[in-house]
Design a protein around this motif. Sequence first.
Motif, PDB file in Angstrom:
ATOM      1  N   HIS A 324      13.946   0.287  -2.059  1.00  0.00           N
ATOM      2  CA  HIS A 324      13.011   1.033  -2.891  1.00  0.00           C
ATOM      3  C   HIS A 324      12.046   0.075  -3.569  1.00  0.00           C
ATOM      4  CE1 HIS A 324      13.908   5.261  -2.788  1.00  0.00           C
ATOM      5  NE2 HIS A 324      15.207   5.064  -2.978  1.00  0.00           N
ATOM      6  N   GLY A 325      10.856   0.567  -3.849  1.00  0.00           N
ATOM      7  CA  GLY A 325       9.862  -0.219  -4.558  1.00  0.00           C
ATOM      8  C   GLY A 325       9.388   0.483  -5.805  1.00  0.00           C
ATOM      9  N   TYR A 326       8.133   0.947  -5.785  1.00  0.00           N
ATOM     10  CA  TYR A 326       7.532   1.534  -6.978  1.00  0.00           C
ATOM     11  C   TYR A 326       6.335   2.364  -6.546  1.00  0.00           C
ATOM     12  CZ  TYR A 326       4.750  -2.655  -6.076  1.00  0.00           C
ATOM     13  OH  TYR A 326       4.001  -3.634  -5.459  1.00  0.00           O
ATOM     14  N   ALA A 327       5.826   3.161  -7.483  1.00  0.00           N
ATOM     15  CA  ALA A 327       4.634   3.970  -7.244  1.00  0.00           C
ATOM     16  C   ALA A 327       3.421   3.256  -7.826  1.00  0.00           C
ATOM     17  CB  ALA A 327       4.789   5.344  -7.873  1.00  0.00           C
ATOM     18  N   ARG A 328       2.306   3.283  -7.088  1.00  0.00           N
ATOM     19  CA  ARG A 328       1.060   2.623  -7.517  1.00  0.00           C
ATOM     20  C   ARG A 328       0.002   3.694  -7.769  1.00  0.00           C
ATOM     21  NH1 ARG A 328       0.134  -1.656  -2.712  1.00  0.00           N
ATOM     22  NH2 ARG A 328      -0.258   0.312  -1.619  1.00  0.00           N
ATOM     23  N   LEU A 329      -0.560   3.701  -8.970  1.00  0.00           N
ATOM     24  CA  LEU A 329      -1.522   4.715  -9.368  1.00  0.00           C
ATOM     25  C   LEU A 329      -2.897   4.085  -9.591  1.00  0.00           C
ATOM     26  CD1 LEU A 329       1.411   5.548 -10.585  1.00  0.00           C
ATOM     27  CD2 LEU A 329       0.109   7.247 -11.861  1.00  0.00           C
ATOM     28  N   THR A 330      -3.922   4.916  -9.433  1.00  0.00           N
ATOM     29  CA  THR A 330      -5.273   4.483  -9.774  1.00  0.00           C
ATOM     30  C   THR A 330      -5.473   4.630 -11.284  1.00  0.00           C
ATOM     31  OG1 THR A 330      -6.181   6.700  -9.415  1.00  0.00           O
ATOM     32  CG2 THR A 330      -6.139   5.205  -7.525  1.00  0.00           C
ATOM     33  N   LEU A 331      -6.425   3.883 -11.805  1.00  0.00           N
ATOM     34  CA  LEU A 331      -6.762   4.024 -13.227  1.00  0.00           C
ATOM     35  C   LEU A 331      -7.590   5.272 -13.478  1.00  0.00           C
ATOM     36  CD1 LEU A 331      -7.632   0.350 -14.216  1.00  0.00           C
ATOM     37  CD2 LEU A 331      -5.891   1.778 -15.282  1.00  0.00           C
ATOM     38  N   ASN A 332      -8.462   5.606 -12.536  1.00  0.00           N
ATOM     39  CA  ASN A 332      -9.377   6.736 -12.704  1.00  0.00           C
ATOM     40  C   ASN A 332      -8.779   8.015 -12.122  1.00  0.00           C
ATOM     41  OD1 ASN A 332     -11.297   4.929 -13.780  1.00  0.00           O
ATOM     42  ND2 ASN A 332     -12.045   4.451 -11.719  1.00  0.00           N
ATOM     43  N   LEU A 333      -9.238   9.139 -12.649  1.00  0.00           N
ATOM     44  CA  LEU A 333      -8.840  10.431 -12.100  1.00  0.00           C
ATOM     45  C   LEU A 333      -9.388  10.564 -10.682  1.00  0.00           C
ATOM     46  CD1 LEU A 333      -9.454  12.748 -15.197  1.00  0.00           C
ATOM     47  CD2 LEU A 333      -7.308  11.701 -14.448  1.00  0.00           C
ATOM     48  N   LEU A 341     -14.327   2.954  -4.587  1.00  0.00           N
ATOM     49  CA  LEU A 341     -13.088   2.786  -3.816  1.00  0.00           C
ATOM     50  C   LEU A 341     -11.860   2.650  -4.698  1.00  0.00           C
ATOM     51  CD1 LEU A 341     -14.003   0.411  -0.840  1.00  0.00           C
ATOM     52  CD2 LEU A 341     -13.319   2.812  -0.738  1.00  0.00           C
ATOM     53  N   SER A 342     -12.004   2.217  -5.935  1.00  0.00           N
ATOM     54  CA  SER A 342     -10.835   2.055  -6.802  1.00  0.00           C
ATOM     55  C   SER A 342     -10.183   3.393  -7.125  1.00  0.00           C
ATOM     56  CB  SER A 342     -11.229   1.342  -8.101  1.00  0.00           C
ATOM     57  OG  SER A 342     -12.126   2.143  -8.859  1.00  0.00           O
ATOM     58  N   GLY A 343     -10.895   4.497  -6.873  1.00  0.00           N
ATOM     59  CA  GLY A 343     -10.292   5.813  -7.046  1.00  0.00           C
ATOM     60  C   GLY A 343      -9.609   6.315  -5.792  1.00  0.00           C
ATOM     61  N   HIS A 344      -9.783   5.588  -4.688  1.00  0.00           N
ATOM     62  CA  HIS A 344      -9.178   5.981  -3.421  1.00  0.00           C
ATOM     63  C   HIS A 344      -8.065   5.024  -2.983  1.00  0.00           C
ATOM     64  CE1 HIS A 344     -12.270   9.042  -2.574  1.00  0.00           C
ATOM     65  NE2 HIS A 344     -13.136   8.175  -3.091  1.00  0.00           N
ATOM     66  N   LEU A 345      -8.174   3.754  -3.371  1.00  0.00           N
ATOM     67  CA  LEU A 345      -7.190   2.737  -3.002  1.00  0.00           C
ATOM     68  C   LEU A 345      -6.377   2.373  -4.236  1.00  0.00           C
ATOM     69  CD1 LEU A 345      -9.476   0.418  -0.816  1.00  0.00           C
ATOM     70  CD2 LEU A 345      -8.166   2.437  -0.122  1.00  0.00           C
ATOM     71  N   THR A 346      -5.070   2.402  -4.107  1.00  0.00           N
ATOM     72  CA  THR A 346      -4.199   2.294  -5.277  1.00  0.00           C
ATOM     73  C   THR A 346      -3.697   0.881  -5.554  1.00  0.00           C
ATOM     74  OG1 THR A 346      -2.230   2.750  -3.945  1.00  0.00           O
ATOM     75  CG2 THR A 346      -3.394   4.652  -4.872  1.00  0.00           C
ATOM     76  N   ASN A 347      -3.948  -0.080  -4.657  1.00  0.00           N
ATOM     77  CA  ASN A 347      -3.328  -1.391  -4.846  1.00  0.00           C
ATOM     78  C   ASN A 347      -3.868  -2.093  -6.098  1.00  0.00           C
ATOM     79  OD1 ASN A 347      -5.652  -3.305  -3.998  1.00  0.00           O
ATOM     80  ND2 ASN A 347      -5.518  -1.901  -2.262  1.00  0.00           N
ATOM     81  N   GLN A 348      -3.072  -3.024  -6.610  1.00  0.00           N
ATOM     82  CA  GLN A 348      -3.397  -3.714  -7.845  1.00  0.00           C
ATOM     83  C   GLN A 348      -4.685  -4.532  -7.733  1.00  0.00           C
ATOM     84  OE1 GLN A 348      -1.219  -4.139 -11.060  1.00  0.00           O
ATOM     85  NE2 GLN A 348      -1.157  -2.065 -10.260  1.00  0.00           N
ATOM     86  N   PHE A 349      -4.968  -5.070  -6.572  1.00  0.00           N
ATOM     87  CA  PHE A 349      -6.169  -5.866  -6.393  1.00  0.00           C
ATOM     88  C   PHE A 349      -7.412  -5.036  -6.699  1.00  0.00           C
ATOM     89  CE2 PHE A 349      -9.644  -7.588  -3.817  1.00  0.00           C
ATOM     90  CZ  PHE A 349      -9.595  -8.929  -4.150  1.00  0.00           C
ATOM     91  N   MET A 350      -7.415  -3.782  -6.266  1.00  0.00           N
ATOM     92  CA  MET A 350      -8.559  -2.916  -6.524  1.00  0.00           C
ATOM     93  C   MET A 350      -8.596  -2.479  -7.982  1.00  0.00           C
ATOM     94  SD  MET A 350     -10.248  -2.734  -3.711  1.00  0.00           S
ATOM     95  CE  MET A 350     -11.385  -1.452  -4.232  1.00  0.00           C
ATOM     96  N   GLN A 351      -7.448  -2.202  -8.573  1.00  0.00           N
ATOM     97  CA  GLN A 351      -7.418  -1.723  -9.949  1.00  0.00           C
ATOM     98  C   GLN A 351      -7.817  -2.809 -10.944  1.00  0.00           C
ATOM     99  OE1 GLN A 351      -7.170   1.570 -10.161  1.00  0.00           O
ATOM    100  NE2 GLN A 351      -6.908   1.398  -7.933  1.00  0.00           N
TER     101      GLN A 351
END
Length: 598
Positions: A324-333, A341-351
């Motif tokens: 198991h890992g974790y859930a990755r969320l975007t900052l924006n709605l 793209l930061s609203g479509h891609l959830t990885n930390q690099f984009m956020q």
Amino acid sequence: MRRCRAQAPVWAHERPMGSRREEGLLHQPSLLDQDAALPDTEDAAQPPAALLEGLLLEEPKQPPGAGQGPLFYIGGTNGAAIISSYCKNKGWRRTQDSRCKDYKLKWCEVKCRDSYCSFREGEQLLFQLPNNRLLTTKIGLLCALREYSRVESKVNTQARETQGRRGLEPEGCTGQGTQTWTLTTLPAALSQHWGHLPEQNKRGRTLKMEEFFPETYRLDNRDEREAFFTLFDETQMWICKPTASNQGKGIFLLRSQEEVAALQAKTQSTEDDPSYRRMPFRAPQARVVQRYIQNPLLLEGKKFDVRSYLVIACATPYMVFFAHGYARLTLNLYDPHSCDLSGHLTNQFMQKKSPLYVLLKEDTVWSMDHLNRYINDNFRKVKGLPRDWVFTTFTKRMQQIMAQCFLAVKSKLECKLGYFDLIGCDFLIDENFKVWLLEMNSNPALHTNCQVLKEVIPGLVVETLDLALETFQKSLRCQKMLPLLSQRRLVLLHSGEADLWRRLGGSRSSPCPQPPPPPRAADRPGARRPAPPRGPGGAHGRPSSPGRRPRPPDPGPGGARSGEPERPRAGGRNPAPEPSPGTGTAGEARKGASPRGS
């Protein structure tokens, strides 16, 4: 015939793996932690921690003196602090020389040909299988799943024809068009060609590719490219990705005919460029286009995906685990029409590109417990989900998909004793609670810049290294792999020790296969050979070839031990013997073995 007692490297006899000291440093649960997330019944009763040392340390423990421990090398910064702490707690020494060939563990972010050319099988541990790209690139995974689906369909067609000729109903028929086939229904020729397919069928129906993998086309293939350009319309959104990039690099969305026309022109010009034909290695990275999931499930209005892990702890034989890992969320709605793209891609690099990240970074990562509670509270009654859907239905589906992906490439992976790997797998849940596999990534991010990551990543790395060491040592000593005393939270997906043992001609109770004896004097070129013995009726029997190892029985499809009286243990953890390196060095002992694991 002597019973195998292969000599393990000196570094294998140092501190016990998963010791409380190192786990304490990395905030890890002990081996006796009964609250660990174990698979249903597979880890029902693990031995106490003291037995781990008794099993693995057959000789008195002799910690190396200061400055005399084995060497380890870490290339890059990804997870370096965790790996370094783990190794130093064992008395190992870190080297900064990337060309060092006397290491005992080498963990690099980027694969290097020299690392694999100088690798000493059975003496060293090396992170990343050399051709893990079969899983961890978009094109590699796409091709593997397509081929697996094609062959599985052919197997089922042949099986139905066989059953039809026999006048029998296929096992697993539900009356609704869904059928599963067991080992006995598969034609022998197809079983030998793609022997692992029945293994999936034994666990349940093999998933169709379209059930878990979004529709995808290769842009480096003319036919597929033209097919995509023909079917595209502006009612659907597509996402274009480089085959081997990560962190969201090179990704863009396709929504309009103008964007698709620009992509088509650029792709065609690249293909027609004569310089790229002369030097194809300079051509831009190949790309895929994938249908965008436009109805994702949202958490507090934000898009998310789930990072889980596929751990290949040992490649000879294969020992493959789920973590198991974790859930990755975007900052924006989430806004499907947004161009950000930061609203479509959830990885930390984009956020991290957002100025709000420093203040809100803890909100971009949820633990699996947090995700489970949220879905219980907000969707269980509305959607009619079972309680703890995340840890039941969702987890089982992730495991099923990951196991199927591994089986699709198992026979093609390059494997040697000492190779191990940790692969990140990204899943998306849509609003209908359908689970999609988006991609698999080599060298997944092991940073711990959030509290949830501090709770997940160190334990994952420690258990991966523990399992890599334990399976390595057991394979060297011809010991049964299961139970694994260093297995705490990871769930076993695939054990290939039965396959490998049968290919080497061994059995569960017999000693490890020994190398063939040297040829006798009478068998040397030019020597006079005695007449062959007479067979029944006075006929000469066929002379045997001295020194030739008897051909072992072919393994059953998927590693099934067909014809053996022993049954698997309860809970699915099926101990089976491993091959032996025999006498002499581990590398010499395995020269006669198949280069493939199971």
